[in-house]
Design an enzyme around this catalytic site. Structure first.
Site, short mmCIF file in Angstrom:
data_model
loop_
_atom_site.label_atom_id
_atom_site.label_comp_id
_atom_site.label_asym_id
_atom_site.label_seq_id
_atom_site.Cartn_x
_atom_site.Cartn_y
_atom_site.Cartn_z
CD1 TRP A 152 -0.41 -1.70 3.06
CD2 TRP A 152 0.62 0.27 3.34
NE1 TRP A 152 0.35 -1.79 4.21
CE2 TRP A 152 1.00 -0.60 4.41
CE3 TRP A 152 1.16 1.56 3.32
CZ2 TRP A 152 1.87 -0.21 5.42
CZ3 TRP A 152 2.04 1.94 4.33
CH2 TRP A 152 2.38 1.07 5.36
N GLY A 253 11.35 -6.33 2.95
CA GLY A 253 11.54 -5.28 3.95
C GLY A 253 12.99 -4.85 4.10
CB CYS A 285 10.98 -1.14 1.26
SG CYS A 285 11.31 -0.39 -0.34
CD GLU A 386 10.20 -3.26 6.89
OE1 GLU A 386 9.48 -4.26 6.86
OE2 GLU A 386 10.51 -2.61 5.86
N GLY A 459 15.05 -9.68 0.05
CA GLY A 459 14.47 -10.08 -1.22
C GLY A 459 15.32 -10.93 -2.12
P1 NAP Z 1 2.34 -7.42 3.08
O1 NAP Z 1 1.42 -7.62 4.21
O2 NAP Z 1 3.35 -8.47 2.82
O3 NAP Z 1 1.41 -7.17 1.79
C1 NAP Z 1 1.93 -6.93 0.51
C2 NAP Z 1 0.95 -7.46 -0.53
O4 NAP Z 1 0.86 -8.88 -0.39
C3 NAP Z 1 -0.48 -6.93 -0.32
O5 NAP Z 1 -1.10 -6.81 -1.57
C4 NAP Z 1 -1.11 -8.05 0.49
O6 NAP Z 1 -2.52 -8.04 0.41
C5 NAP Z 1 -0.50 -9.26 -0.19
N1 NAP Z 1 -0.52 -10.48 0.61
C6 NAP Z 1 -0.62 -10.63 1.94
N2 NAP Z 1 -0.61 -11.95 2.27
C7 NAP Z 1 -0.48 -12.64 1.11
C8 NAP Z 1 -0.40 -14.03 0.80
N3 NAP Z 1 -0.47 -14.98 1.73
N4 NAP Z 1 -0.26 -14.39 -0.50
C9 NAP Z 1 -0.18 -13.45 -1.47
N5 NAP Z 1 -0.28 -12.12 -1.23
C10 NAP Z 1 -0.42 -11.72 0.05
O7 NAP Z 1 3.15 -6.08 3.23
P2 NAP Z 1 2.56 -4.64 3.59
O8 NAP Z 1 2.41 -4.56 5.06
O9 NAP Z 1 1.40 -4.33 2.74
O10 NAP Z 1 3.74 -3.71 3.09
C11 NAP Z 1 4.80 -3.37 3.90
C12 NAP Z 1 6.02 -4.22 3.62
O11 NAP Z 1 6.36 -4.10 2.25
C13 NAP Z 1 7.22 -3.74 4.38
O12 NAP Z 1 7.91 -4.84 4.91
C14 NAP Z 1 8.05 -3.04 3.34
O13 NAP Z 1 9.42 -2.97 3.62
C15 NAP Z 1 7.76 -3.86 2.13
N6 NAP Z 1 8.06 -3.12 0.90
C16 NAP Z 1 9.15 -3.49 0.17
C17 NAP Z 1 9.49 -2.78 -0.97
C18 NAP Z 1 10.70 -3.17 -1.79
O14 NAP Z 1 10.77 -2.76 -2.94
N7 NAP Z 1 11.66 -3.91 -1.24
C19 NAP Z 1 8.72 -1.69 -1.37
C20 NAP Z 1 7.62 -1.34 -0.60
C21 NAP Z 1 7.30 -2.07 0.54
P3 NAP Z 1 -3.36 -7.30 1.58
O15 NAP Z 1 -2.81 -5.96 1.74
O16 NAP Z 1 -4.73 -7.30 1.07
O17 NAP Z 1 -3.16 -8.16 2.79
#
Ligand code: NAP
Length: 491
Positions: A152, A253, A285, A386, A459
């Protein structure tokens, strides 16, 4: 607020209400409803993927010449630019980022489509050196249906980063945006359709990740998943991918180290450290969330940094002067509060923040003040976990070896920043630090032309760059016999 009606989702080109539960996206600054929609059902997922596969096989998209696909992607870039302001305002409402940041994200999405279009029509395949009476070459083929699962925090930019190369490669794409921020992916799908991407090639299935994202990942026709999100989710997806023998890219993350050396330009370093951690409210991130400062500078630097952090303009995301908007949800703010409480219970010293801002304008939004904690040790949980919010931990360091050891002492290895005037030290530390991206005398700058990704728990795989398109393709080798005689073995 833009739309009180139920919004349609995109099931392989068909815009209709999902068959699942009703969900709402809220404006994080006020908690008001921005949009309502019905999530897809598992039947919708099945239909979207079946239809995407059909469109991949029958639409002729994959067979179009690269310059023809590129022309469509150029139109997408152009249309994003034409709608830039409404898109930026919608993104502000969808995830509460300050308007200046959402404008930059929209510009970045347009730039991504433009760059990928150019890369698409100029990519070359290889004629490999022959070792016999044959000509050998290596080419790339599209995969079929691929999935893009996004978080998000930067919706339109992260969706463009996956959609553009996956389409350039000739695939059909199923996008699963975060449940909290579905609106920009839906807008992007409309633009793709209007720009001439054949119907059925793009689906947007906004629904709970553990149900909809999981079903997409497991589907046998989905040949690749490009995922950005948390490390635990990424590992879960990697397990499913292993069972399917499916390639994945995982952008996960971070707990990135920012290092201020004794000879740094302190004005630049203070600004850079502040921007690195507190822009996007730390929901980034690559946030520079672990600060190491040379001991000789430490007290003075921290005083300046703390005063500047306390003076950051936290407030209304619609105000162009705002530097920090609200956090994404009330629940996410609670998680940040519990991290801070843990850090203080471990023995950390609160230098600033550690609480919600006061005042009528903050009452309904999910605001949190920029927070700095020091007196910590790198192996404490506050320095290892994180937080994904506006919380910086700071420590002094005594020597270059001590600095490198501490910077690398993390499960994460996404990014790092070095502030110094000594180019030799920057080179040594920049090469020794384990991270996918290292910034020297700058931070959080990006170019679509430069590969991005993390090491270890941050990653697997890389996005961006010219070769990013080939991540969405399978490689194939062709051998062409040139000998007029039969193969000798048959004689
Ligand atoms: P998240 O909970 O892992 O969610 C990311 C996406 O995965 C959302 O669309 C989520 O859907 C979906 N998802 C959740 N559980 C899943 C499953 N079992 N199977 C498939 N998809 C699933 O992460 P977040 O809290 O939204 O985002 C924050 C994290 O993203 C942080 O750790 C941040 O560091 C990381 N991030 C990394 C980067 C990078 O480029 N390295 C960039 C931005 C963010 P829902 O939201 O509907 O649950």
């Amino acid at each position: 607020m833009p739309n009180p009606e139920l919004l349609p989702i995109n099931v392989a080109g068909e815009w209709r209400l999902g068959g699942g539960a009703e969900t709402a996206t809220l404006y994080p600054a006020t908690g008001e409803v921005v949009g309502r929609l019905r999530a897809p059902s598992l039947d919708d997922v099945q239909e979207a993927i079946d239809q995407a596969d059909h469109a991949f096989r029958t639409s002729g998209w994959a067979q179009r010449k690269p310059h023809e696909r590129a022309a469509v992607l150029h139109r997408v870039a152009q249309m994003i630019r034409e709608r830039a302001e409404p898109l930026a305002q919608l993104q502000r409402l969808d995830n509460g980022k300050p308007i200046n940041e959402t404008r930059a994200l929209v510009a970045s999405a347009a730039g991504t489509f433009q760059y990928i279009a150019a890369a698409c029509e100029t990519l070359e395949e290889a004629l490999t050196p022959s070792r016999g009476d044959f000509m050998s070459m290596s080419v790339h083929e599209p995969m079929g249906v691929v999935a893009a699962i996004t978080p998000w925090n930067s919706p339109i930019a992260s969706e463009a980063q996956k959609l553009a190369p996956a389409l350039a490669a000739g695939n059909a794409v199923v996008v699963k945006p975060a449940e909290a921020t579905p609106l920009l992916a839906l807008e992007l799908a409309k633009i793709c359709e209007e720009a001439g991407v054949p119907r059925g090639l793009v689906s947007v299935l906004p629904g709970r990740g553990s149900v909809i994202g999981d079903a997409i990942t497991r589907h046998p026709l989905v040949r690749r998943v490009s995922f950005t999100g948390g490390t635990a989710t990424g590992k879960h997806i990697a397990h499913i991918a292993a069972d399917k023998m499916m390639p994945v890219s995982l952008e996960l993350g971070g707990k990135s180290a920012t290092m201020v050396l004794a000879d740094a330009d302190l004005d630049h370093a203070v600004n850079g450290v502040l921007y690195g951690i507190f822009s996007s409210s730390g929901e980034s991130c690559i946030a520079g969330s672990r600060l190491f400062v040379a001991r000789s500078l430490y007290d003075g630097f921290m005083q300046r940094l703390t005063a500047r952090a306390a003076a950051l303009r936290v407030g209304d995301p619609a105000d162009e002067r705002t530097q920090m908007g609200p956090l994404i949800t009330a629940r996410h703010r609670e998680s940040i509060e519990s991290h801070v409480a843990l850090g203080l219970a471990e023995g950390g010293r609160l230098l600033t923040g550690g609480c919600r801002p006061e005042g009528a304008q903050f009452e309904r939004g999910y605001y949190y003040r920029p927070t700095i904690i020091d007196g910590v040790q790198n192996d404490w949980q506050i320095c290892q976990q994180e937080i994904f919010g506006p919380v910086l931990v700071a420590m002094p360091f005594d020597s270059e070896a001590d600095l490198i050891a501490q910077a690398n002492d993390s499960l994460y290895a996404l990014a790092a920043g070095i502030w110094t005037r000594d180019y030799k030290a920057a080179w040594r530390i920049g090469r020794a630090v384990q991270a996918g991206t290292v910034w020297i005398n700058t931070y959080k700058q990006f170019s679509i032309s430069t590969p991005f990704g993390g090491w270890r728990d941050s990653g697997l795989g890389r996005e961006k760059g010219r070769l990013g398109i080939q991540q969405y393709m399978e490689q194939k080798s062709l051998y062409w016999g040139l000998n007029d005689n039969p193969l000798p073995w048959a004689h």
